[in-house]
Design an enzyme around this catalytic site. Structure first.
Site, mmCIF file in Angstrom:
data_model
loop_
_atom_site.group_PDB
_atom_site.id
_atom_site.type_symbol
_atom_site.label_atom_id
_atom_site.label_comp_id
_atom_site.label_asym_id
_atom_site.label_seq_id
_atom_site.Cartn_x
_atom_site.Cartn_y
_atom_site.Cartn_z
ATOM 1 N N HIS A 18 11.700 11.064 -2.389
ATOM 2 C CA HIS A 18 10.727 12.054 -2.591
ATOM 3 C C HIS A 18 11.405 13.243 -3.212
ATOM 4 O O HIS A 18 10.763 13.814 -4.371
ATOM 5 C CB HIS A 18 9.977 12.643 -1.517
ATOM 6 C CG HIS A 18 9.137 11.589 -0.585
ATOM 7 N ND1 HIS A 18 9.127 11.541 0.568
ATOM 8 C CD2 HIS A 18 8.396 10.575 -1.291
ATOM 9 C CE1 HIS A 18 8.077 10.371 0.827
ATOM 10 N NE2 HIS A 18 8.036 9.833 -0.331
ATOM 11 N N SER A 103 4.511 9.880 -1.113
ATOM 12 C CA SER A 103 4.776 10.070 -2.575
ATOM 13 C C SER A 103 3.382 10.463 -3.123
ATOM 14 O O SER A 103 3.318 11.286 -4.311
ATOM 15 C CB SER A 103 5.101 8.612 -3.323
ATOM 16 O OG SER A 103 4.638 7.652 -2.510
ATOM 17 N N GLY A 147 -0.137 -4.214 -5.219
ATOM 18 C CA GLY A 147 0.335 -3.214 -6.205
ATOM 19 C C GLY A 147 1.312 -3.878 -6.942
ATOM 20 O O GLY A 147 1.148 -3.669 -8.124
ATOM 21 N N ASP A 167 7.862 1.149 -3.838
ATOM 22 C CA ASP A 167 8.266 1.399 -2.544
ATOM 23 C C ASP A 167 7.814 0.471 -1.350
ATOM 24 O O ASP A 167 6.928 0.895 -0.677
ATOM 25 C CB ASP A 167 7.957 2.848 -2.392
ATOM 26 C CG ASP A 167 8.570 3.363 -1.044
ATOM 27 O OD1 ASP A 167 9.337 2.887 -0.481
ATOM 28 O OD2 ASP A 167 8.123 4.388 -0.751
HETATM 29 C C1 SAM Z 1 7.311 2.433 2.621
HETATM 30 S S1 SAM Z 1 5.389 2.414 2.605
HETATM 31 C C2 SAM Z 1 4.966 3.631 1.172
HETATM 32 C C3 SAM Z 1 5.697 4.867 1.347
HETATM 33 C C4 SAM Z 1 5.088 5.721 0.090
HETATM 34 N N1 SAM Z 1 5.254 5.334 -1.188
HETATM 35 C C5 SAM Z 1 5.589 7.413 0.423
HETATM 36 O O1 SAM Z 1 6.643 7.514 -0.414
HETATM 37 O O2 SAM Z 1 4.984 8.058 0.953
HETATM 38 C C6 SAM Z 1 4.900 1.007 2.066
HETATM 39 C C7 SAM Z 1 3.486 0.830 1.744
HETATM 40 O O3 SAM Z 1 3.210 -0.437 1.455
HETATM 41 C C8 SAM Z 1 2.108 -0.915 1.850
HETATM 42 N N2 SAM Z 1 1.984 -2.530 1.352
HETATM 43 C C9 SAM Z 1 2.602 -3.469 1.834
HETATM 44 N N3 SAM Z 1 2.471 -4.435 0.961
HETATM 45 C C10 SAM Z 1 1.862 -4.039 -0.087
HETATM 46 C C11 SAM Z 1 1.318 -4.589 -1.225
HETATM 47 N N4 SAM Z 1 1.868 -6.072 -1.722
HETATM 48 N N5 SAM Z 1 0.717 -3.896 -2.363
HETATM 49 C C12 SAM Z 1 0.419 -2.626 -1.887
HETATM 50 N N6 SAM Z 1 0.970 -2.037 -0.702
HETATM 51 C C13 SAM Z 1 1.463 -2.849 0.032
HETATM 52 C C14 SAM Z 1 1.966 -0.918 3.229
HETATM 53 O O4 SAM Z 1 0.892 -0.951 3.992
HETATM 54 C C15 SAM Z 1 2.693 0.419 3.374
HETATM 55 O O5 SAM Z 1 1.847 1.539 3.333
#
Ligand code: SAM
Length: 298
Positions: A18, A103, A147, A167
């Site tokens: 971050h 994020s 994503g 991420d």
């Molecule tokens: C490490 S966390 C993200 C943290 C966030 N980027 C932050 O820095 O605050 C990963 C997230 O990705 C989601 N996730 C898992 N597979 C995914 C996908 N294929 N596409 C989008 N989101 C996904 C999970 O539910 C989780 O909330």
């Protein structure tokens, strides 16, 4: 989809990720022109540090908590400032932080009205939470969507300036493969974009294959200068130690030209503050060594 970021919010890995995100956003704000932030794995935006999950696993105390309790030299403080300002604004008047910005929240708080934020989150309940949180923000779009798949449609952004954060939770065995595919197809679509890839330092073989494979493809197939690649990793104890995640970091393609110097000022101090045992360390490099470049050329 078992991964819940609430158990990890504000830990050492979040701090580094971050801080870099905030520095990249601040750099993009140096020009008036609008830019886009695309977060492929967004989470829920804000984490409640008093929640059951955070109480059961108070990882933030060894991350955010330690930074807040430390005396920081000026140059480290300068690099931390954009991130710390957001944390402070969200916890004004509190003796101890109660909320931590993920994020999306970091972007929402730092970006300007002319900028655009696109958030993808696959988990149904988390996507709903995110959608509700930013429903009144016209420049934020939330999609409950994979994503990786969304990236194909989202790149290049119409602003032609901006940042992509990838991420993922690394629950799937083939996460590094998906990450590499997304990196290559994203960079083919938008070669000038800034891309930030977060990776845990757990499966070190896959980590090296991702880092070096991406660097080789960029340099040999896409004519990218090695100076457009930056890697920042930190491990808070010996990487071979058992138990919780010991290290993590990011690979950044097309980093702001100021980022390397900012991180060089920050990382030795940050590692000292965050270390949890023997064998802690950090690296800040461009992945590509002279030997690698020579072997690719030969
Ligand atoms: C490490 S966390 C993200 C943290 C966030 N980027 C932050 O820095 O605050 C990963 C997230 O990705 C989601 N996730 C898992 N597979 C995914 C996908 N294929 N596409 C989008 N989101 C996904 C999970 O539910 C989780 O909330």
């Amino acid at each position: 989809m078992n991964y819940r970021h609430a158990f990890h919010a504000g830990n050492f890995a979040d701090v580094l990720k971050h801080v870099v995100l905030a520095l990249c956003v601040e750099h993009l704000k140096r020009k008036d022109k609008p830019f886009a932030f695309i977060d492929t794995h967004a989470g829920i935006g804000v984490y409640d540090l008093t929640s059951d999950a955070a109480r059961r696993s108070p990882e933030w105390r060894e991350g955010l908590g330690r930074v807040l309790g430390a005396v920081m030299p000026d140059d480290a403080g300068r690099a931390l400032k954009p991130w710390l300002d957001v944390v402070a604004a969200m916890n004004a008047g509190k003796a101890e932080p109660e909320r931590y910005p993920g994020s999306p929240e970091m972007a929402v708080r730092l970006m300007r009205p002319q900028d655009r934020i696109h958030l993808c989150e696959l988990h149904e309940a988390d996507a709903k939470t995110l959608d509700k949180r930013y429903a009144l923000h016209a420049r934020v779009k939330v999609e409950q969507r994979d994503g990786y798949k969304a990236l194909k449609a989202l790149l290049p952004p119409r602003e032609k300036r901006g940042l992509v954060l990838i991420d993922p939770p690394y629950e799937a065995r083939d996460e590094f493969v998906r990450l590499a595919e997304a990196a290559m197809s994203g960079l083919e679509r938008w070669p000038s974009g800034t891309f930030v890839f977060w990776r845990p330092m757990k499966d070190l073989w896959s980590l090296d294959r991702f880092d070096e494979g991406l660097a080789e493809w960029l340099v040999t197939e896409r004519d990218v200068e090695p100076s457009a690649i930056l890697r920042a990793d930190m491990w808070v104890r010996d990487l071979q130690s058992e138990g919780k995640l010991a290290g993590a970091g990011i690979v950044i393609i097309n980093p702001p030209h100021t980022l390397e110097a900012d991180l060089l000022a920050l990382m030795p101090w940050l590692c000292e503050v965050l270390k949890q045992g023997d064998g802690a360390g950090w690296r800040l490099d461009g992945i590509v060594t002279e030997e690698m470049a020579a072997s690719w050329a030969g």
